[in-house]
Every structure is written in C-alpha cells, then in structure tokens.
Write a protein that holds these residues in place. Structure first.
Motif, short mmCIF file in Angstrom:
data_model
loop_
_atom_site.label_atom_id
_atom_site.label_comp_id
_atom_site.label_asym_id
_atom_site.label_seq_id
_atom_site.Cartn_x
_atom_site.Cartn_y
_atom_site.Cartn_z
N SER A 111 9.20 42.00 -47.46
CA SER A 111 9.50 40.61 -47.83
C SER A 111 10.18 39.85 -46.70
O SER A 111 10.41 38.64 -46.83
CB SER A 111 10.37 40.57 -49.10
OG SER A 111 9.60 40.93 -50.23
N SER A 129 4.00 42.27 -49.40
CA SER A 129 4.80 42.17 -50.63
C SER A 129 4.37 41.00 -51.50
O SER A 129 4.87 40.85 -52.61
CB SER A 129 6.29 42.04 -50.28
OG SER A 129 6.56 40.77 -49.72
N LYS A 130 3.48 40.16 -51.00
CA LYS A 130 2.95 39.05 -51.79
C LYS A 130 1.60 38.66 -51.23
O LYS A 130 1.26 38.99 -50.08
CB LYS A 130 3.90 37.86 -51.77
CG LYS A 130 4.11 37.24 -50.39
CD LYS A 130 5.08 36.08 -50.45
CE LYS A 130 5.32 35.51 -49.05
NZ LYS A 130 6.27 34.38 -49.08
N SER A 173 10.31 43.04 -55.33
CA SER A 173 9.47 43.21 -54.13
C SER A 173 10.25 43.46 -52.85
O SER A 173 9.73 43.27 -51.76
CB SER A 173 8.55 41.99 -53.92
OG SER A 173 7.67 41.82 -55.00
N ASN A 259 7.05 39.46 -56.41
CA ASN A 259 6.76 38.19 -55.72
C ASN A 259 5.60 37.42 -56.34
O ASN A 259 5.67 36.20 -56.50
CB ASN A 259 6.48 38.44 -54.24
CG ASN A 259 7.74 38.69 -53.45
OD1 ASN A 259 8.83 38.33 -53.88
ND2 ASN A 259 7.61 39.30 -52.28
N ASP A 260 4.53 38.12 -56.68
CA ASP A 260 3.36 37.41 -57.21
C ASP A 260 3.48 37.06 -58.69
O ASP A 260 2.59 36.43 -59.26
CB ASP A 260 2.08 38.23 -56.97
CG ASP A 260 1.58 38.09 -55.53
OD1 ASP A 260 2.08 37.22 -54.81
OD2 ASP A 260 0.70 38.88 -55.13
#
Length: 665
Positions: A111, A129-130, A173, A259-260
């Motif tokens: 991240s 992480s995303k 995340s 994150n998502d």
C-alpha cells in the motif's frame, strides 16, 4: 440511574483502566511534520478529543520501517528513538484529561506509494494491494525476519514514550493483511498456502511485540474480519485465522474491508449505525476477549444497545470524534441534542487525506484542531449582524456571531431552515445529512440574542431597520440550466417528465411510491448530484443511462463515494456515456452528441443535473445601499461560489474575520 450506563462504564485490561467505553480508533490526518514528527497542532487535535471525555485514543498508524513501510503523504514515525520525546509530551497532555492513549504500529507493504518511498513496495507476493496499484516485490525470509524485529523495537519505543497500549494493524490491505489474505498471498513457502502459514508472519509480529513490552502491557490487534470481496477472507475464515493469533492479544479491534472495498472500511453514508457489530460479536463469543466495534456509530442509543447486548465491549468512533470531540462529555451531561454528528460524507477526512494528500478537515466541524477556541472572543462593543439565508453556511455564521455576543438576525425566505443540506437528505441514501441542519437549528435555540425570521424575504430596506454592522449574504444556489433547445420550457413543468434535482426532491414522496422497475431513466450530468439520482433509481430497478461531457464520471467526488458509485454503476448495468454533450431536450428523449455522432436517449423520466450556480439576487442592492454606510457586506457559501457544504460552513465560522475587521473583537 445513569442513562447510558454501559457506555460510561469503566473497563480494566491488564494494567490499563479505561474510564468509559468510547474509543477513538486510528485515523490518518496528514498533520505530521515532513520528517514524521508530531507537532503542536497535531497534539492539540488529539487533546480536543481527550478533553471531550474519550476513554481510549489510539493514535493514527506510525511507520516502523521508514521509508519502505510508510503510508500517507506525511506519517508519524516510530522507527527511531528520536521520535520518543515529542510523543511523550503528547501522552502527558492527553493523560491530564483522563484519557488512555495507545498507538498503532504498522508497515504498509504494497500500500506504500512508489513515488513517495522512492523504491518498489514490498509484500507477501507480487500482487498490488488495490486495482491499479504498484506491483510489489515479494519479501524474502530474511527481510520478513528483519521487519518482525522492527515491530518489536517500535513497540518498545511505544512503551517508553508513555503510551498505555500498542495496537498492531493486521487489516486494511497493509503488510500483515497482505500475508493473511488470499487476495494478496500466493506464496508456496512457510508463509503461504494454509491458514497456519498465512498467519505465521502475524504470529511472529505479535510474539516480537509481547517480548518487547512484557506481560502486563496491553496488545490490541486490528484486522479486517470480513474483506467483503470475492476471494478474500470471510468472517468465518478470519475466525479460523484468529485461532493462531489469539495468544498474547488482549483486545480485538474488529474492522472490515480492504482497499478495493474501501467504502465498507471508511463507511458509506447509507450504512446504518453499528452495521458491522455482528462481526465483533462473533469474535467476542469465540475468544471471550474484549472487542472494539466500529461502523457509523453516531447515536448513544445505538452504542448502548451494542454494549448491553454483548456485541462488543468498546465502541470505536472515528470520524464521529473528528466531527464531535465532546461526544462523551455531551452524552454524560444530557446534551444529546447538541451532538454534532458526523454525516459520513468522507469529504474532508478521507477525501482530503487519501484522495488529495491534504491535511484532514471536516464538513460539519470547521475547526478540527482547536474547535471552540473562538468562543473565548467576545465583542467589545454593541454589534448587530444580519444573516440572509438559513442554509448551513448562514446558520453557522449566525450561531458564531451570536455566540460571540452579537445581536444577530437571520432571515430565511422558506418556511424552514437547513437549505440544500435539508433538501438533499430527502434521498433515502442521504438521510444522514439531515443530522447537520438539525444540530445547527438546535444550536440556534440556545441563543437568546439570535432572532430568526422564516417565510421572510430580506431586502435592503428591511435590513436597514436593524442598523447592521455586518451583513452576511448566504442565499445559496439553484440548478444550472443552460439555454439548450427544449430544456427551459420543459424542466419541472406540469405534465412533463423532465426534472431538475429540486424537481425530484420536491416530488420525492411521489417517486418513493412509484414503481419504476424497468422504466427508462436518463440522467444528464455525471457529477455528485447526477450520480445521486443514478443511485436512487438504479436501486429501485429502473434502467438507467447517464450522460457526462467530461471523459470521466464523478470528478468532484471524494475517493470513498467514487469507488462506491462506480460499483453501483457496474452492479446495476448503468449505461454510461462520457465525452457526450446534451444538444436538445424533448418530452421523452434527449439528443446528445458523442464525438461527431448524434444519438437519441429515450426516457420515461429524465433528469438534468448539470451542477448548481450561485443565487444572490439581492446582493448587488445590499452592496450599493450599504456601501457608503460603513457596513461590512460579505457573501459566503454557494451564493459566492458553488462548492461543498464544508466550504460554506468554514466561511460561516470566518465571520470572526469580519468582526476583527470592524474592530468588534
């Protein structure tokens, strides 16, 4: 009998005694210094929440491995002894007010932003992480062991700096989560694959921290109980993971999302108070240890019910304490009507910090650092203030002026106060916004030197009778309706199916009772207002199209709302037309231009949401009439320039500057 007995009940955990059950969980601020040090402004921010009665304040996450593990534009650090003295001063200040203080230690892993740290981020595997994030470098075992050691060293500094507990971040995340979650971990060594292997890194960190701080220093573990993404850890998965992590953890801080799925972590406005308390209950029931629950908790009744029914032992109130530092104090003293509740708009907090790299601000609290310090100023001479417009900007200006001792008059043309905030809260998913105008109105009712006239249009002659020293024009805005063929003669007209946002809001009861399933709804304008309309009708089963002249939707949205809205568009198969301009309006269709091609978009109900424009019809008259009378005329909020509620509220509070200008304070 104490009304909120469970909320105000003490709790002992190891050698830490909390005076009540309200916790300020860690939230980034971008208040730290460039090099990761805490400063006076930052300390004052936390001190406000300690003064307000908060039982436990968990300092925002601090970096244990700089720069590799850093997160945010400016982040506090705990990777060197040089950061201990200033943090010790923080603890001295907060302890004076009876608060206990913990700090969250963290490594951001994948991240981290490459451009900020100057190198490739690291993680369990090479999975971002995303969506769209940087591809990280998988950590080798030697580097994993080095990070474990750094966690222990950071924890020892936590203890030395005078904190009462330490929190390890294993969710959202960040690096430990990147090992725990199958979304990010595809390793085949002893740190990947099985639940035990994925939990190994977290287990080693907990053991390193316990060795550093000794047996009686409380350790809190924060984690995402449900990642709320396909392929991620579910609540059931997490309960199995925690079997490997339970030993040496004293409090479970039960969060959610990654994150998502960020809008479940930093909760959307439409999620109910305490919506995720079932997660903390599941953890509490299985491990019989104190748990913290969070999730849009604003009302003391909800907090009390969660505690009374055994769903959690502690109530985490993050953005709620940014908005209302005195939450505990007001609940204790029976001032619930004066709670300035967070409306979960995510604009000044998450939007500023995550989306714009700015220091956090708050829509409903115009001063997050020193809050009520302005009240120490009092006018030194008789001062009359007239405010025209009873929206949120005008109400804040009127209340502030009256609180400083001005004789204040407020005029509102409508029969009610609250302006656009009250109007937009008629949408089911925006109801939480109504808490803010309610608070402002309650505030006015406590001010004997503030007189309010509703159903009254103020002009220069009427205002002159009140001998004003300062006039505040806060008359708001109205929909922007350009001279497009067919638009002005049809919009909001009887017999037509074409509406502005006010047309929708004024007829919301009819739309609530209307079956629009399968009906065609077309929305012109892909900003915040247009997307609110899309959300409303898509969830009611309509077939929705949206048209936006820019190449993207939601340009003016905060990052949380934008992610949520894009998910709604995907979930409900909304027909998106970007880089498309409206050229003509008919009774049942829009003509739009997409590149060089003209396209017809048919509708059963059409909405034109092209933004708002200032509405200040009497301003020029006021300026001309009072220009030579030594009267200060200021124009604030949307009547000056259409922006966010936050901007108008800040300008309302800044009436103090006008009072300084005329030497009244």
């Amino acid at each position: 009998m104490i009304k909120y007995q469970n909320v105000l009940n003490p709790l002992k955990v190891k050698n830490m005694i909390l005076k009540n059950r309200i916790v300020m969980p860690p939230m980034g601020t971008n208040y730290a210094g460039q090099n990761g040090e805490i400063n006076e402004e930052h300390i004052k921010y936390y001190e406000q929440r300690a003064k307000g009665g908060t039982g436990l304040i968990i300092l925002e996450n601090v970096c244990i491995d700089f720069p590799l593990g850093s997160n945010g534009t400016t982040q506090l650090r705990m990777d060197h002894d040089s950061f201990i003295p200033a943090l010790y001063k923080l603890n001295e200040r907060l302890h004076k007010h009876g608060a206990n203080v913990a700090v969250q230690i963290n490594h951001s892993g994948a991240s981290a932003v490459s451009e900020r740290i100057g190198c490739q981020p690291v993680s369990a595997s090479n999975i971002p992480s995303k969506t769209g994030g940087a591809v990280p470098r998988p950590l080798e075992k030697s580097a994993i062991l080095d990070i474990v050691e750094k966690y222990g060293k950071a924890a020892k500094r936590v203890q030395t700096a005078g904190f009462d507990a330490v929190e390890i971040h294993a969710g959202h995340s960040y690096l430990i989560c990147q090992f725990l979650s199958p979304l990010y971990n595809n390793r085949t060594d002893e740190f990947g694959g099985s639940v035990e292997n994925r939990a190994r890194f977290a287990r080693m960190v907990i053991d390193s921290v316990r060795e550093a701080v000794g047996p009686m220093f409380p350790i809190i573990l924060r984690f995402s109980a449900d990642e709320l993404l396909e392929g991620g850890n579910t609540l059931e998965d997490t309960l199995k993971i925690l079997e490997y992590l339970n030993d040496e953890v004293d409090i479970f801080d039960v969060s959610a999302a990654v994150n998502d799925s960020l809008y479940y972590q930093i909760d959307n406005m439409n999620l109910k108070d305490g919506w995720r308390s079932y997660m903390s209950k599941a953890v509490r029931d299985k491990f019989n240890k104190p748990t913290i629950t969070t999730g849009n908790i604003r009302n003391p009744e909800v907090a009390e019910k969660i505690l009374a029914e055994g769903e959690a032992d502690l109530i985490g109130m993050g953005r709620g304490l940014i908005a209302e530092p005195n939450w505990v104090k007001k609940v204790q003293s029976g001032q619930e009507d004066m709670l300035r509740k967070c409306i979960s708009c995510n604009i000044g907090c998450a939007g500023h910090r995550i989306g714009l790299n700015r220091p956090i601000r708050c829509t409903v609290n115009p001063d997050t650092i020193t809050e009520d310090v302005y009240k120490k100023q009092k006018v030194k001479k008789k001062t009359n203030v007239v405010v025209i417009g009873g929206g949120t900007a005008g109400l804040e200006a009127a209340c502030t002026a009256a609180e400083l001792g001005c004789t204040t008059f407020l005029f509102e043309q409508k029969s009610y106060l609250g302006g656009l905030a009250k109007e937009i809260s008629k949408l089911p998913d925006k109801q939480r916004i109504s808490d803010f105008p309610k608070y402002l109105v309650n505030r006015t009712e406590r001010l004997d030197n503030l007189t309010i006239f509703t159903n009254t249009k103020a002009d220069a002659k009427l205002v002159q009778n009140l001998s004003p020293d300062i006039i505040v024009n806060a008359t708001g805005s109205k929909p922007l309706l350009p001279p497009i063929k067919g638009l002005l003669e049809r919009i909001d007209k009887e017999g037509e199916k074409l509406y502005s946002i006010f047309g929708l809001l004024n007829n919301i009861d009819e739309f609530e009772n209307l079956n629009v399933e399968g009906k065609k709804v077309a929305v012109i304008g892909g900003g915040a207002v247009g997307l609110d309309v899309v959300e409303y009708f898509a969830q009611k089963g309509a077939t929705v199209s949206i048209v936006e002249m820019l190449p993207m939707l939601g340009r003016d949205l905060d990052v949380i709302t934008k992610i949520s809205m894009m998910d709604i568009i995907k979930k409900y198969n909304v027909d998106v037309n970007t880089s498309t301009a409206l050229v003509e309006v008919a009774s049942d269709h829009f003509k739009v231009k997409k590149g060089e091609e003209e396209v017809t978009i048919e509708f059963d109900y059409g909405f034109v949401c092209l933004g708002m424009r200032p509405e200040n019809p009497g301003l020029k008259e006021l300026q001309e009439h009072f220009g030579e009378k030594n009267v200060e005329v200021i124009n604030i909020g949307d009547s000056a320039r259409t922006r966010k509620i936050m901007d108008g509220v800040r300008e309302g509070r800044e009436i103090t500057l006008a009072l300084e200008k005329i030497d009244a304070i």
